[in-house]
Motif scaffolding. Structure first.
Motif, PDB file in Angstrom:
ATOM      1  N   UNK A  34      -0.244   5.602   5.515  1.00 47.58           N
ATOM      2  CA  UNK A  34       0.299   5.966   4.211  1.00 47.58           C
ATOM      3  C   UNK A  34       1.789   5.630   4.197  1.00 47.58           C
ATOM      4  N   UNK A  35       2.158   4.653   3.372  1.00 44.75           N
ATOM      5  CA  UNK A  35       3.545   4.211   3.239  1.00 44.75           C
ATOM      6  C   UNK A  35       4.207   5.081   2.174  1.00 44.75           C
ATOM      7  N   UNK A  36       5.230   5.825   2.563  1.00 42.54           N
ATOM      8  CA  UNK A  36       5.764   6.906   1.737  1.00 42.54           C
ATOM      9  C   UNK A  36       7.049   6.493   1.034  1.00 42.54           C
ATOM     10  N   UNK A  37       7.095   6.793  -0.230  1.00 44.02           N
ATOM     11  CA  UNK A  37       8.244   6.481  -1.085  1.00 44.02           C
ATOM     12  C   UNK A  37       9.399   7.443  -0.824  1.00 44.02           C
ATOM     13  N   UNK A  38      10.622   6.909  -0.847  1.00 43.43           N
ATOM     14  CA  UNK A  38      11.812   7.764  -0.720  1.00 43.43           C
ATOM     15  C   UNK A  38      12.718   7.694  -1.936  1.00 43.43           C
ATOM     16  N   UNK A  39      12.597   6.639  -2.748  1.00 38.69           N
ATOM     17  CA  UNK A  39      13.325   6.597  -4.019  1.00 38.69           C
ATOM     18  C   UNK A  39      12.641   5.615  -4.955  1.00 38.69           C
ATOM     19  N   UNK A  40      12.957   5.704  -6.232  1.00 36.16           N
ATOM     20  CA  UNK A  40      12.249   4.879  -7.197  1.00 36.16           C
ATOM     21  C   UNK A  40      12.713   3.422  -7.213  1.00 36.16           C
ATOM     22  N   UNK A  41      14.011   3.115  -6.988  1.00 33.80           N
ATOM     23  CA  UNK A  41      14.388   1.700  -6.938  1.00 33.80           C
ATOM     24  C   UNK A  41      13.625   0.902  -5.877  1.00 33.80           C
ATOM     25  N   UNK A  42      13.267   1.558  -4.762  1.00 25.88           N
ATOM     26  CA  UNK A  42      12.540   0.865  -3.696  1.00 25.88           C
ATOM     27  C   UNK A  42      11.029   0.992  -3.839  1.00 25.88           C
ATOM     28  N   UNK A  43      10.553   1.723  -4.854  1.00 27.67           N
ATOM     29  CA  UNK A  43       9.118   1.936  -4.988  1.00 27.67           C
ATOM     30  C   UNK A  43       8.327   0.640  -5.158  1.00 27.67           C
ATOM     31  N   UNK A  44       8.837  -0.361  -5.876  1.00 28.32           N
ATOM     32  CA  UNK A  44       8.083  -1.623  -5.942  1.00 28.32           C
ATOM     33  C   UNK A  44       7.801  -2.228  -4.566  1.00 28.32           C
ATOM     34  N   UNK A  45       8.700  -2.029  -3.640  1.00 28.20           N
ATOM     35  CA  UNK A  45       8.505  -2.512  -2.273  1.00 28.20           C
ATOM     36  C   UNK A  45       7.379  -1.748  -1.584  1.00 28.20           C
ATOM     37  N   UNK A  46       7.310  -0.448  -1.840  1.00 23.72           N
ATOM     38  CA  UNK A  46       6.257   0.396  -1.262  1.00 23.72           C
ATOM     39  C   UNK A  46       4.896  -0.013  -1.805  1.00 23.72           C
ATOM     40  N   UNK A  47       4.799  -0.141  -3.120  1.00 18.17           N
ATOM     41  CA  UNK A  47       3.495  -0.453  -3.705  1.00 18.17           C
ATOM     42  C   UNK A  47       3.076  -1.880  -3.375  1.00 18.17           C
ATOM     43  N   UNK A  48       4.041  -2.780  -3.201  1.00 16.83           N
ATOM     44  CA  UNK A  48       3.700  -4.148  -2.797  1.00 16.83           C
ATOM     45  C   UNK A  48       3.079  -4.158  -1.404  1.00 16.83           C
ATOM     46  N   UNK A  49       3.601  -3.319  -0.522  1.00 18.43           N
ATOM     47  CA  UNK A  49       3.029  -3.222   0.821  1.00 18.43           C
ATOM     48  C   UNK A  49       1.588  -2.725   0.754  1.00 18.43           C
ATOM     49  N   UNK A  50       1.341  -1.733  -0.090  1.00 17.04           N
ATOM     50  CA  UNK A  50      -0.014  -1.190  -0.227  1.00 17.04           C
ATOM     51  C   UNK A  50      -0.957  -2.204  -0.869  1.00 17.04           C
ATOM     52  N   UNK A  51      -0.463  -2.943  -1.839  1.00 15.60           N
ATOM     53  CA  UNK A  51      -1.310  -3.944  -2.501  1.00 15.60           C
ATOM     54  C   UNK A  51      -1.669  -5.092  -1.561  1.00 15.60           C
ATOM     55  N   UNK A  52      -0.780  -5.386  -0.623  1.00 17.29           N
ATOM     56  CA  UNK A  52      -0.988  -6.527   0.266  1.00 17.29           C
ATOM     57  C   UNK A  52      -1.940  -6.223   1.419  1.00 17.29           C
ATOM     58  N   UNK A  53      -2.196  -4.920   1.679  1.00 18.64           N
ATOM     59  CA  UNK A  53      -3.003  -4.553   2.839  1.00 18.64           C
ATOM     60  C   UNK A  53      -4.047  -3.509   2.439  1.00 18.64           C
ATOM     61  N   UNK A  54      -5.301  -3.805   2.704  1.00 14.87           N
ATOM     62  CA  UNK A  54      -6.377  -2.885   2.336  1.00 14.87           C
ATOM     63  C   UNK A  54      -6.258  -1.543   3.036  1.00 14.87           C
ATOM     64  N   UNK A  55      -5.645  -1.522   4.212  1.00 15.88           N
ATOM     65  CA  UNK A  55      -5.592  -0.286   4.992  1.00 15.88           C
ATOM     66  C   UNK A  55      -4.266   0.464   4.840  1.00 15.88           C
TER      67      UNK A  55
END
Length: 258
Positions: A34-55
């Motif tokens: 679980x890749x955890x968000x720490x702020x909203x400006x960086x959230x696109x980076x978090x969701x991109x990581x999740x979208x790129x990897x099924x696990x």
């Protein structure tokens, strides 16, 4: 298999390792993270990581240490949490260790996250440091138990663990539990109900023994599980099974990955 219930693999110092990070996870029987968000400006980076990897799954939220942020609204958090890879709100909570002075903004931000979690029906990831009394009080006042959640990277007392569990929360143990001087935390690891336990790395921070002082990564969550198994006098397979099932139950992934 093991699941790393809290990491920051979107941070550049980990993301730069690319496929090697996921190869190490596989080699150490770490199936998901679980890749955890720490702020909203960086959230696109978090969701991109999740979208790129099924696990990989994601959360959305603003850490209490981020002082100079545009405050998130309930509506904003709920809308971002609609993404199918987002399984939690946070990390959120209170931190009176790193910041001083009037911290009412932290408490109000925490309340906003709890309200968003209750509205969207996704659990909370709670950070608390030197603020346990206020954290538990606000959780109770805002009915956080209705959302459930996890006290991440737990370092508090048995009494705090018991109070959090009574509010329908799980306790997540990190590499800190492997440190020699963490005697009080080791006792918590021995005594909390196994059905309320998660494991995590909080990577790139807090690498467990024997990697203390080095950069952490999700593959190392196996060492957290092994230490807990030793403390409790049970097999590491039992810890792996319980914490994986707990992760699936808390984050509503039964039938998805479990």
């Amino acid at each position: 298999m093991f699941i790393d219930s809290h990491c920051h693999i979107d941070f550049p110092e980990l993301a730069e390792h690319g496929d090697a990070l996921f190869t190490a996870m596989r080699d150490n029987r770490v199936s998901h993270a679980l890749c955890v968000s720490v702020n909203l400006p960086a959230w696109p980076r978090v969701i991109a990581m999740a979208e790129a990897h099924d696990n990989v799954f994601a959360s959305v939220g603003v850490h209490p240490d981020y002082e100079d942020e545009t405050e998130p609204t309930v509506a904003q958090l709920v809308e971002l949490a609609r993404h199918p890879k987002v399984i939690a709100i946070g990390e959120t909570g209170l931190d009176y260790y790193r910041l001083q002075g009037d911290l009412e903004w932290q408490r109000e931000r925490f309340r906003v996250h709890i309200r968003a979690a209750r509205e969207c029906g996704k659990p909370l990831i709670v950070h608390t440091r030197s603020a346990a009394d206020d954290t538990l009080r606000i959780m109770a006042e805002e009915r956080a138990s209705e959302a459930s959640g996890v006290m991440h990277c737990f370092t508090e007392s048995q009494a705090v663990a018991d109070a959090a569990i009574a509010q329908n929360f799980y306790i997540s143990l990190s590499g800190i539990v492997t440190f020699k001087k963490a005697e009080e935390l080791k006792e918590v690891a021995r005594t909390i109900p196994l059905e309320r336990m998660l494991i995590e790395t909080d990577s790139p921070y807090l690498a467990p023994m024997p990697f203390r002082g080095k950069q952490n990564q999700p593959a190392y969550v196996r060492h957290v599980a092994e230490h807990i198994a030793d403390l409790r006098g049970i097999s590491v397979e039992e810890v792996a099974k319980a914490t994986t099932e707990n992760f699936c139950r808390l984050f509503k992934l039964d039938g998805v990955i479990c």
